[in-house]
Design an enzyme around this catalytic site. Structure first.
Site, PDB file in Angstrom:
ATOM      1  N   TYR A  13     100.822  25.898 -59.175  1.00 58.63           N
ATOM      2  CA  TYR A  13     102.149  25.562 -59.705  1.00 58.63           C
ATOM      3  C   TYR A  13     102.139  24.292 -60.567  1.00 58.63           C
ATOM      4  CZ  TYR A  13     104.412  29.166 -56.914  1.00 58.63           C
ATOM      5  OH  TYR A  13     104.809  30.364 -56.398  1.00 58.63           O
ATOM      6  N   ASP A  33      89.632  27.396 -61.798  1.00 55.28           N
ATOM      7  CA  ASP A  33      90.088  27.726 -60.449  1.00 55.28           C
ATOM      8  C   ASP A  33      88.929  28.372 -59.709  1.00 55.28           C
ATOM      9  OD1 ASP A  33      93.217  27.926 -59.260  1.00 55.28           O
ATOM     10  OD2 ASP A  33      91.675  29.034 -58.160  1.00 55.28           O
ATOM     11  N   THR A 130      99.090  15.456 -54.170  1.00 57.89           N
ATOM     12  CA  THR A 130      99.700  14.528 -53.218  1.00 57.89           C
ATOM     13  C   THR A 130      98.681  14.210 -52.121  1.00 57.89           C
ATOM     14  OG1 THR A 130     101.784  15.593 -53.668  1.00 57.89           O
ATOM     15  CG2 THR A 130     101.690  14.198 -51.710  1.00 57.89           C
ATOM     16  N   LYS A 215     104.673   8.447 -54.472  1.00 54.32           N
ATOM     17  CA  LYS A 215     104.844   9.896 -54.337  1.00 54.32           C
ATOM     18  C   LYS A 215     105.277  10.258 -52.910  1.00 54.32           C
ATOM     19  CE  LYS A 215     104.630  14.217 -54.549  1.00 54.32           C
ATOM     20  NZ  LYS A 215     105.295  15.137 -55.446  1.00 54.32           N
ATOM     21  N   HIS A 253     132.104   8.204 -51.294  1.00 59.22           N
ATOM     22  CA  HIS A 253     131.819   6.764 -51.264  1.00 59.22           C
ATOM     23  C   HIS A 253     130.774   6.487 -52.347  1.00 59.22           C
ATOM     24  CE1 HIS A 253     130.185   2.946 -49.996  1.00 59.22           C
ATOM     25  NE2 HIS A 253     131.186   2.794 -49.135  1.00 59.22           N
ATOM     26  N   CYS A 269     105.831  20.719 -49.933  1.00 58.03           N
ATOM     27  CA  CYS A 269     105.833  19.301 -50.312  1.00 58.03           C
ATOM     28  C   CYS A 269     106.579  18.477 -49.277  1.00 58.03           C
ATOM     29  CB  CYS A 269     106.495  19.124 -51.665  1.00 58.03           C
ATOM     30  SG  CYS A 269     105.796  20.206 -52.913  1.00 58.03           S
ATOM     31  N   LYS A 326     113.833  27.876 -50.663  1.00 52.64           N
ATOM     32  CA  LYS A 326     115.041  27.200 -51.130  1.00 52.64           C
ATOM     33  C   LYS A 326     115.748  28.097 -52.154  1.00 52.64           C
ATOM     34  CE  LYS A 326     113.305  24.377 -54.920  1.00 52.64           C
ATOM     35  NZ  LYS A 326     113.345  23.031 -55.462  1.00 52.64           N
ATOM     36  N   ARG A 333     106.588  30.213 -49.417  1.00 55.73           N
ATOM     37  CA  ARG A 333     105.680  29.421 -48.592  1.00 55.73           C
ATOM     38  C   ARG A 333     106.440  28.459 -47.680  1.00 55.73           C
ATOM     39  NH1 ARG A 333     101.761  27.025 -52.942  1.00 55.73           N
ATOM     40  NH2 ARG A 333     103.710  26.981 -54.103  1.00 55.73           N
TER      41      ARG A 333
HETATM   42  N1  SAJ Z   1     116.720  21.113 -48.598  1.00 50.25           N
HETATM   43  C1  SAJ Z   1     117.744  20.971 -47.684  1.00 50.25           C
HETATM   44  N2  SAJ Z   1     118.828  20.235 -48.039  1.00 50.25           N
HETATM   45  C2  SAJ Z   1     118.926  19.637 -49.261  1.00 50.25           C
HETATM   46  C3  SAJ Z   1     117.867  19.762 -50.181  1.00 50.25           C
HETATM   47  C4  SAJ Z   1     116.767  20.513 -49.811  1.00 50.25           C
HETATM   48  O1  SAJ Z   1     117.693  21.499 -46.563  1.00 50.25           O
HETATM   49  O2  SAJ Z   1     119.946  19.009 -49.511  1.00 50.25           O
HETATM   50  C5  SAJ Z   1     115.540  21.908 -48.246  1.00 50.25           C
HETATM   51  C6  SAJ Z   1     115.307  23.076 -49.211  1.00 50.25           C
HETATM   52  O3  SAJ Z   1     116.078  24.195 -48.861  1.00 50.25           O
HETATM   53  C7  SAJ Z   1     113.835  23.297 -49.038  1.00 50.25           C
HETATM   54  C8  SAJ Z   1     113.289  21.884 -48.797  1.00 50.25           C
HETATM   55  O4  SAJ Z   1     114.398  21.106 -48.406  1.00 50.25           O
HETATM   56  O5  SAJ Z   1     113.563  24.097 -47.902  1.00 50.25           O
HETATM   57  C9  SAJ Z   1     112.627  21.230 -49.989  1.00 50.25           C
HETATM   58  O6  SAJ Z   1     113.337  21.517 -51.177  1.00 50.25           O
HETATM   59  P1  SAJ Z   1     113.600  20.438 -52.322  1.00 50.25           P
HETATM   60  O7  SAJ Z   1     114.379  21.064 -53.404  1.00 50.25           O
HETATM   61  O8  SAJ Z   1     114.179  19.216 -51.719  1.00 50.25           O
HETATM   62  O9  SAJ Z   1     112.157  19.988 -52.793  1.00 50.25           O
HETATM   63  P2  SAJ Z   1     110.828  20.748 -53.289  1.00 50.25           P
HETATM   64  O10 SAJ Z   1     109.905  20.848 -52.129  1.00 50.25           O
HETATM   65  O11 SAJ Z   1     111.127  21.987 -54.035  1.00 50.25           O
HETATM   66  O12 SAJ Z   1     110.289  19.676 -54.370  1.00 50.25           O
HETATM   67  C10 SAJ Z   1     110.097  18.334 -53.975  1.00 50.25           C
HETATM   68  C11 SAJ Z   1     110.724  17.418 -55.048  1.00 50.25           C
HETATM   69  N3  SAJ Z   1     110.777  16.051 -54.556  1.00 50.25           N
HETATM   70  C12 SAJ Z   1     111.900  15.318 -54.616  1.00 50.25           C
HETATM   71  O13 SAJ Z   1     112.940  15.762 -55.043  1.00 50.25           O
HETATM   72  C13 SAJ Z   1     111.818  13.894 -54.137  1.00 50.25           C
HETATM   73  C14 SAJ Z   1     109.910  17.487 -56.324  1.00 50.25           C
HETATM   74  O14 SAJ Z   1     110.390  16.553 -57.284  1.00 50.25           O
HETATM   75  C15 SAJ Z   1     108.436  17.204 -56.030  1.00 50.25           C
HETATM   76  O15 SAJ Z   1     107.632  17.275 -57.198  1.00 50.25           O
HETATM   77  C16 SAJ Z   1     107.949  18.268 -55.057  1.00 50.25           C
HETATM   78  O16 SAJ Z   1     108.711  18.106 -53.838  1.00 50.25           O
HETATM   79  C17 SAJ Z   1     106.476  18.051 -54.799  1.00 50.25           C
HETATM   80  O17 SAJ Z   1     105.681  18.804 -55.386  1.00 50.25           O
HETATM   81  O18 SAJ Z   1     106.107  17.118 -54.087  1.00 50.25           O
END
Ligand code: SAJ
Length: 437
Positions: A13, A33, A130, A215, A253, A269, A326, A333
């Site tokens: 990805y 790869d 990471t 990170k 707020h 992640c 999500k 995954r």
């Molecule tokens: N989730 C919640 N509530 C929320 C937001 C997310 O339950 O309010 C859940 C999602 O449903 C999902 C999980 O958290 O299961 C993670 O989703 P996400 O959208 O928060 O993050 P990722 O894993 O898709 O991507 C994150 C991102 N990191 C941040 O926003 C700080 C992305 O910028 C990173 O590049 C990525 O991790 C990574 O590769 O590390």
């Protein structure tokens, strides 16, 4: 520093969009790869992963002749390592204690080793995966110096984390601020020169260990914030409050931004990276550890909600709606939905799952049905597990005509209570206490 040829190790990805973007910006890119299926798929112009816009980008890169796909690295001006760093799962037999996880650095180690024969004076090596704090200095330098060259004196070395959001990778790759952490200033400057080829966001220079920590801090911050949202959901449930309303009000707020509760934290992640801190400093990372445990326990909280809705689970027919980790992605995954489905089945429920972004989903122990109608037709309870936009747009009156079910459990707040109740459904919402149901 000038670059004409680079090697990107790992075509997942992150590596694939990065390699393709460099290629469409005029560099000769060797994409590597170790998985021969991935290599042959890409060589045929096909993709092994889905990300909006990626197919077009990869095909343009291949067509330009600038992107080559190989199983082995070649000598190059720069090497970018973008391989996975999961943690060891219990199945690996390395660790069976839920309370403590270890980063699996085998892919980083072997990718770094594969570079050694091709390293030259003046080369630049960049780790994007990471990694636990100090990986660049403590793991990569000793491996790379097996070449006989000295880090800093003979070659440049940086840590530059990928920070792109799945679903928006191509835009964020270019527009996000980029952190470049060199082992010394010339390394940082070489890294900056490389990414400046396509990055339009700010390029921030720091040292390698700070970049690694940045990170991990970003994803840990998000995990802890989601954990508190999940804990608020449980508290609201106990106190007869609607957590979605309460969070909405609290977030007015100016200095509060609580994230959304849900069925758990998935993906590869946010549910993984905080463990790198816990592993590296268990005596210090106590809040981080607790947040992980809160989020990991959330699927179980969902099960208790379903039990409250239907009583004993055995014999019930559940339509599990959403398998992705999500909303609006096809990535399954580490999805909390899978864990919830397995737990429901272990309790004797029959589950049919439907994932609109991957209708042909093939997951062990999960019966995925390719159509919504098929998943709904014989169910007696509907369980929403992912906040996909098209679930929010479902018309409850039409849904009612497709299913004998009249109970809906909504873990992601996709159902408008008034509309679903008017259509004859009894709605159980995660984070909404009894007096508010
Ligand atoms: N989730 C919640 N509530 C929320 C937001 C997310 O339950 O309010 C859940 C999602 O449903 C999902 C999980 O958290 O299961 C993670 O989703 P996400 O959208 O928060 O993050 P990722 O894993 O898709 O991507 C994150 C991102 N990191 C941040 O926003 C700080 C992305 O910028 C990173 O590049 C990525 O991790 C990574 O590769 O590390």
């Amino acid at each position: 520093m000038n670059f004409t040829k680079i090697c990107v190790l790992g075509l997942g990805y992150i590596g694939l969009p990065t390699a393709s973007t460099f290629a469409t910006h005029g560099l000769h890119v060797v994409g590597v790869d170790i998985n021969p299926n991935v290599v042959s798929t890409l060589q045929n112009g096909e993709l092994h992963i889905y990300e909006p816009g990626l197919r077009t980008l990869v095909q343009a890169a291949l067509k330009s002749g600038n992107l080559e796909i190989c199983t082995q690295p070649e000598p190059a001006d720069a090497f970018i390592i973008a391989v996975p760093t999961p943690f060891f799962s219990d199945r690996d037999g390395i660790h069976d204690d839920e309370a403590y996880r270890l980063a699996d650095m085998r892919a980083v180690t072997s990718a770094t080793e594969a570079i050694v024969p091709h390293l030259r004076k003046g080369s630049l090596v960049i780790l994007e995966s990471t990694s636990p704090p100090r990986t660049t200095v403590d793991l990569l330098i000793p491996i790379l110096e097996k070449s006989g060259l000295k880090a800093g004196a003979d070659f440049h070395l940086c840590y530059s984390p990928e920070r792109v959001l799945p679903g928006q990778i191509l835009r964020e790759l270019i527009e996000n601020a980029r952190v470049i952490g060199g082992i010394d200033r010339p390394s940082s400057e070489a890294g900056r020169d490389l990414y400046a080829i396509f990055v339009r966001g700010e390029i921030v220079i720091t040292d390698a260990t700070t970049a690694e920590m940045v990170k991990l801090m970003e994803n840990t911050y998000r995990d802890v914030n989601i954990a508190i949202a999940n804990e608020f959901a449980r508290l609201a449930d106990r106190f007869g409050v609607d957590v979605w309303e309460a969070i909405g009000i609290a977030n007015r707020h100016p200095r509060v931004k609580i994230l959304r509760p849900g069925p758990g934290v998935g993906g590869h992640c946010i549910s993984v990276d905080p463990w790198f801190f816990v592993e590296a400093a268990p005596d210090l990372a106590r809040l981080i550890h607790t947040a992980r445990q809160v989020n990991d326990a959330q699927p179980h909280f969902v099960i208790s909600l379903v039990e409250r809705a239907v009583g004993a689970l055995a014999g019930h027919h559940v339509a599990a709606l959403g398998l992705a980790f999500k909303p609006d992605v096809d990535d399954l995954r580490e999805s909390p939905a899978t864990e919830i489905i397995h737990e429901l089945q272990n309790a004797g429920a029959h589950v049919k799952a439907y994932e609109p972004f991957k209708p042909d989903a093939d997951l062990p122990g999960v019966t995925a049905i390719p159509t919504l109608e098929g998943a709904l037709s014989e169910s007696d309870v509907l369980l929403f597990l992912v906040g996909h936009t098209n679930f929010k747009q479902l018309d409850p009156v039409k849904v009612a005509a497709l299913t004998p079910a009249r109970i809906v459990v909504d873990t992601v707040s996709v159902c408008d209570p008034a509309a679903w109740e008017a259509a004859g459904f009894r709605l159980f919402r995660l984070g909404v206490g009894k007096s508010n149901q």
